[in-house]
Design a protein around this motif. Structure first.
Motif, PDB file in Angstrom:
ATOM      1  N   ASN A   1      33.785  47.240  41.739  1.00  0.00           N
ATOM      2  CA  ASN A   1      33.861  46.849  40.331  1.00  0.00           C
ATOM      3  C   ASN A   1      33.346  47.952  39.411  1.00  0.00           C
ATOM      4  OD1 ASN A   1      35.000  44.292  40.770  1.00  0.00           O
ATOM      5  ND2 ASN A   1      32.991  43.453  41.267  1.00  0.00           N
ATOM      6  N   MET A   2      32.287  48.636  39.842  1.00  0.00           N
ATOM      7  CA  MET A   2      31.715  49.693  39.014  1.00  0.00           C
ATOM      8  C   MET A   2      32.688  50.859  38.865  1.00  0.00           C
ATOM      9  SD  MET A   2      28.076  51.674  39.463  1.00  0.00           S
ATOM     10  CE  MET A   2      28.550  52.919  40.666  1.00  0.00           C
ATOM     11  N   TRP A   3      33.255  51.354  39.974  1.00  0.00           N
ATOM     12  CA  TRP A   3      34.184  52.483  39.876  1.00  0.00           C
ATOM     13  C   TRP A   3      35.460  52.080  39.129  1.00  0.00           C
ATOM     14  CZ3 TRP A   3      30.976  55.895  40.016  1.00  0.00           C
ATOM     15  CH2 TRP A   3      30.129  56.193  41.086  1.00  0.00           C
ATOM     16  N   LEU A   4      35.946  50.876  39.358  1.00  0.00           N
ATOM     17  CA  LEU A   4      37.134  50.419  38.644  1.00  0.00           C
ATOM     18  C   LEU A   4      36.867  50.363  37.144  1.00  0.00           C
ATOM     19  CD1 LEU A   4      40.031  49.387  38.644  1.00  0.00           C
ATOM     20  CD2 LEU A   4      39.123  47.081  39.102  1.00  0.00           C
ATOM     21  N   TYR A   5      35.728  49.837  36.770  1.00  0.00           N
ATOM     22  CA  TYR A   5      35.360  49.768  35.359  1.00  0.00           C
ATOM     23  C   TYR A   5      35.254  51.179  34.768  1.00  0.00           C
ATOM     24  CZ  TYR A   5      32.440  49.351  31.261  1.00  0.00           C
ATOM     25  OH  TYR A   5      31.943  49.468  29.993  1.00  0.00           O
TER      26      TYR A   5
ATOM     27  N   PHE B   1      24.895  47.043  37.685  1.00  0.00           N
ATOM     28  CA  PHE B   1      26.122  46.280  37.930  1.00  0.00           C
ATOM     29  C   PHE B   1      25.842  45.081  38.831  1.00  0.00           C
ATOM     30  CE2 PHE B   1      30.412  47.316  36.544  1.00  0.00           C
ATOM     31  CZ  PHE B   1      30.153  48.342  35.671  1.00  0.00           C
ATOM     32  N   ALA B   2      25.001  45.263  39.819  1.00  0.00           N
ATOM     33  CA  ALA B   2      24.672  44.157  40.719  1.00  0.00           C
ATOM     34  C   ALA B   2      23.951  43.046  39.958  1.00  0.00           C
ATOM     35  CB  ALA B   2      23.819  44.651  41.881  1.00  0.00           C
ATOM     36  N   ASP B   3      23.088  43.433  39.030  1.00  0.00           N
ATOM     37  CA  ASP B   3      22.296  42.450  38.281  1.00  0.00           C
ATOM     38  C   ASP B   3      23.010  41.878  37.066  1.00  0.00           C
ATOM     39  OD1 ASP B   3      20.193  42.879  40.039  1.00  0.00           O
ATOM     40  OD2 ASP B   3      19.135  44.260  38.705  1.00  0.00           O
TER      41      ASP B   3
ATOM     42  N   THR C   1      38.833  56.087  47.390  1.00  0.00           N
ATOM     43  CA  THR C   1      38.227  55.988  48.729  1.00  0.00           C
ATOM     44  C   THR C   1      37.895  54.544  49.078  1.00  0.00           C
ATOM     45  OG1 THR C   1      35.955  56.433  47.963  1.00  0.00           O
ATOM     46  CG2 THR C   1      37.288  58.336  48.621  1.00  0.00           C
ATOM     47  N   LEU C   2      37.433  53.790  48.088  1.00  0.00           N
ATOM     48  CA  LEU C   2      37.137  52.376  48.343  1.00  0.00           C
ATOM     49  C   LEU C   2      38.415  51.597  48.627  1.00  0.00           C
ATOM     50  CD1 LEU C   2      34.381  51.562  45.703  1.00  0.00           C
ATOM     51  CD2 LEU C   2      34.094  52.019  48.123  1.00  0.00           C
ATOM     52  N   ALA C   3      39.441  51.866  47.844  1.00  0.00           N
ATOM     53  CA  ALA C   3      40.716  51.173  48.067  1.00  0.00           C
ATOM     54  C   ALA C   3      41.249  51.492  49.461  1.00  0.00           C
ATOM     55  CB  ALA C   3      41.726  51.572  46.993  1.00  0.00           C
ATOM     56  N   TYR C   4      41.142  52.741  49.869  1.00  0.00           N
ATOM     57  CA  TYR C   4      41.615  53.132  51.197  1.00  0.00           C
ATOM     58  C   TYR C   4      40.803  52.426  52.284  1.00  0.00           C
ATOM     59  CZ  TYR C   4      43.293  56.099  54.980  1.00  0.00           C
ATOM     60  OH  TYR C   4      43.863  56.556  56.138  1.00  0.00           O
ATOM     61  N   GLU C   5      39.482  52.416  52.123  1.00  0.00           N
ATOM     62  CA  GLU C   5      38.629  51.734  53.101  1.00  0.00           C
ATOM     63  C   GLU C   5      38.922  50.244  53.160  1.00  0.00           C
ATOM     64  OE1 GLU C   5      34.415  52.564  53.012  1.00  0.00           O
ATOM     65  OE2 GLU C   5      34.782  54.689  52.653  1.00  0.00           O
ATOM     66  N   ARG C   6      39.338  49.678  52.063  1.00  0.00           N
ATOM     67  CA  ARG C   6      39.662  48.253  52.011  1.00  0.00           C
ATOM     68  C   ARG C   6      41.059  47.966  52.559  1.00  0.00           C
ATOM     69  NH1 ARG C   6      38.595  44.864  46.548  1.00  0.00           N
ATOM     70  NH2 ARG C   6      36.694  44.161  47.539  1.00  0.00           N
ATOM     71  N   GLY C   7      41.806  48.999  52.838  1.00  0.00           N
ATOM     72  CA  GLY C   7      43.156  48.821  53.362  1.00  0.00           C
ATOM     73  C   GLY C   7      44.209  48.695  52.295  1.00  0.00           C
ATOM     74  N   GLU C   8      43.873  49.026  51.068  1.00  0.00           N
ATOM     75  CA  GLU C   8      44.808  48.947  49.950  1.00  0.00           C
ATOM     76  C   GLU C   8      45.337  50.342  49.627  1.00  0.00           C
ATOM     77  OE1 GLU C   8      43.768  46.417  46.680  1.00  0.00           O
ATOM     78  OE2 GLU C   8      42.404  45.230  47.937  1.00  0.00           O
ATOM     79  N   SER C   9      46.162  50.848  50.526  1.00  0.00           N
ATOM     80  CA  SER C   9      46.665  52.224  50.406  1.00  0.00           C
ATOM     81  C   SER C   9      47.448  52.457  49.125  1.00  0.00           C
ATOM     82  CB  SER C   9      47.520  52.580  51.607  1.00  0.00           C
ATOM     83  OG  SER C   9      46.735  52.588  52.770  1.00  0.00           O
ATOM     84  N   GLU C  10      48.288  51.511  48.747  1.00  0.00           N
ATOM     85  CA  GLU C  10      49.075  51.686  47.525  1.00  0.00           C
ATOM     86  C   GLU C  10      48.169  51.850  46.309  1.00  0.00           C
ATOM     87  OE1 GLU C  10      52.178  49.152  44.827  1.00  0.00           O
ATOM     88  OE2 GLU C  10      52.427  49.014  47.005  1.00  0.00           O
ATOM     89  N   LEU C  11      47.126  51.050  46.233  1.00  0.00           N
ATOM     90  CA  LEU C  11      46.168  51.155  45.132  1.00  0.00           C
ATOM     91  C   LEU C  11      45.413  52.486  45.217  1.00  0.00           C
ATOM     92  CD1 LEU C  11      44.916  49.815  42.664  1.00  0.00           C
ATOM     93  CD2 LEU C  11      43.332  48.626  44.218  1.00  0.00           C
ATOM     94  N   ALA C  12      45.086  52.916  46.413  1.00  0.00           N
ATOM     95  CA  ALA C  12      44.405  54.202  46.591  1.00  0.00           C
ATOM     96  C   ALA C  12      45.269  55.333  46.047  1.00  0.00           C
ATOM     97  CB  ALA C  12      44.086  54.427  48.068  1.00  0.00           C
TER      98      ALA C  12
END
Length: 182
Positions: free
Chosen positions: A97-101, A55-57, A120-131
Motif C-alpha cells: 500500500n505504501m509503495w502504491l500510494y 502506514f501500519a498505524d 518487485t512486490l507485484a512480482y513476488e505476489r505473482g502479479e507479473s502483469e502489474l509488475a
C-alpha cells in the motif's frame, strides 16, 4: 502546502504536479556528489522504516514531510536497495500500500525508484502483469533507469518469485551494513 505536522487525507492527496510538494521532495533528493552522502543515506533508510510504521498505524494519514523525504531519498541507489529489502511476510501489505500510494503521488524524475519497488512486490505476489505495468511507469519517468532494465530481464527470464525474494532477503544485510556501518 505546509509540511510541519501535516498529514495526508486520502481525499486530498498531494499531487505529483503540486509545486510545493515537488519542492519538498527536491529538498531530499540525493546525487552521488551530495555532501555527507552516507549520513543522508542513513537518513533515507530510517525514513523508509519510519514511513512504513506510520502506514501500519495510520494508513494514508502520514506526515507529508516524511513522504517527501522518502521519495526524495529514494533517488539514491543505496537507499532504494535498502527499501527493497525492508518488507517481510508480516509487513508485505503495508509496503504494498505504501509503495502504491507513493507511486501515485511521486513527481516526475522520482517515479522510477518507487515504480521499481512496487514492481518487485507485484512480482513476488505473482502479479507479473502489474509488475510490468509498474516497470512501464518507471521507463516513462527514466528510460535508462538501470534497475528497470535489470528487473525486466529478471521477470522475463521466468525466475521464480520465491527465488527473487530469497535473493532480496540475502542482499539486505549487506546493503544495510553499507549504509549504517559504512
Amino acid at each position: 502546502m505546509t509540511t510541519e505536522n501535516t498529514y495526508v487525507n486520502i481525499n486530498a492527496l498531494p499531487l505529483a504536479t503540486d509545486s510545493e510538494f515537488i519542492e519538498s521532495v527536491n529538498t531530499f533528493g540525493l546525487t552521488a556528489f551530495s555532501n555527507d552522502l552516507n549520513l543522508l543515506q542513513r537518513d533515507g533508510a530510517t525514513a523508509v522504516i519510519d514511513l512504513s510504521k506510520q502506514f501500519a498505524d495510520r494508513g494514508y494519514e502520514c506526515d507529508i514531510e516524511l513522504i517527501s523525504q522518502v521519495i526524495g531519498r529514494l533517488s539514491d541507489i543505496q537507499v532504494r536497495d535498502f527499501a527493497m529489502g525492508t518488507h517481510n511476510a508480516q509487513t508485505f501489505d503495508v509496503y504494498w500500500n505504501m509503495w502504491l500510494y507513493l507511486l501515485r503521488i511521486a513527481p516526475n524524475s522520482y517515479v522510477a525508484p518507487v515504480a521499481c519497488l512496487f514492481a518487485t512486490l507485484a512480482y513476488e505476489r505473482g502479479e507479473s502483469e502489474l509488475a510490468y505495468r509498474a516497470l512501464d511507469r518507471a521507463t516513462v519517468d527514466d528510460p535508462k533507469y538501470a534497475l528497470t532494465i535489470l528487473l525486466r530481464r529478471v521477470f522475463g527470464s521466468g525466475w521464480p518469485a520465491a527465488a527473487f525474494a530469497a535473493m532480496r532477503v540475502e542482499l539486505h544485510p549487506k546493503v544495510t551494513a553499507g549504509i549504517f556501518e559504512g
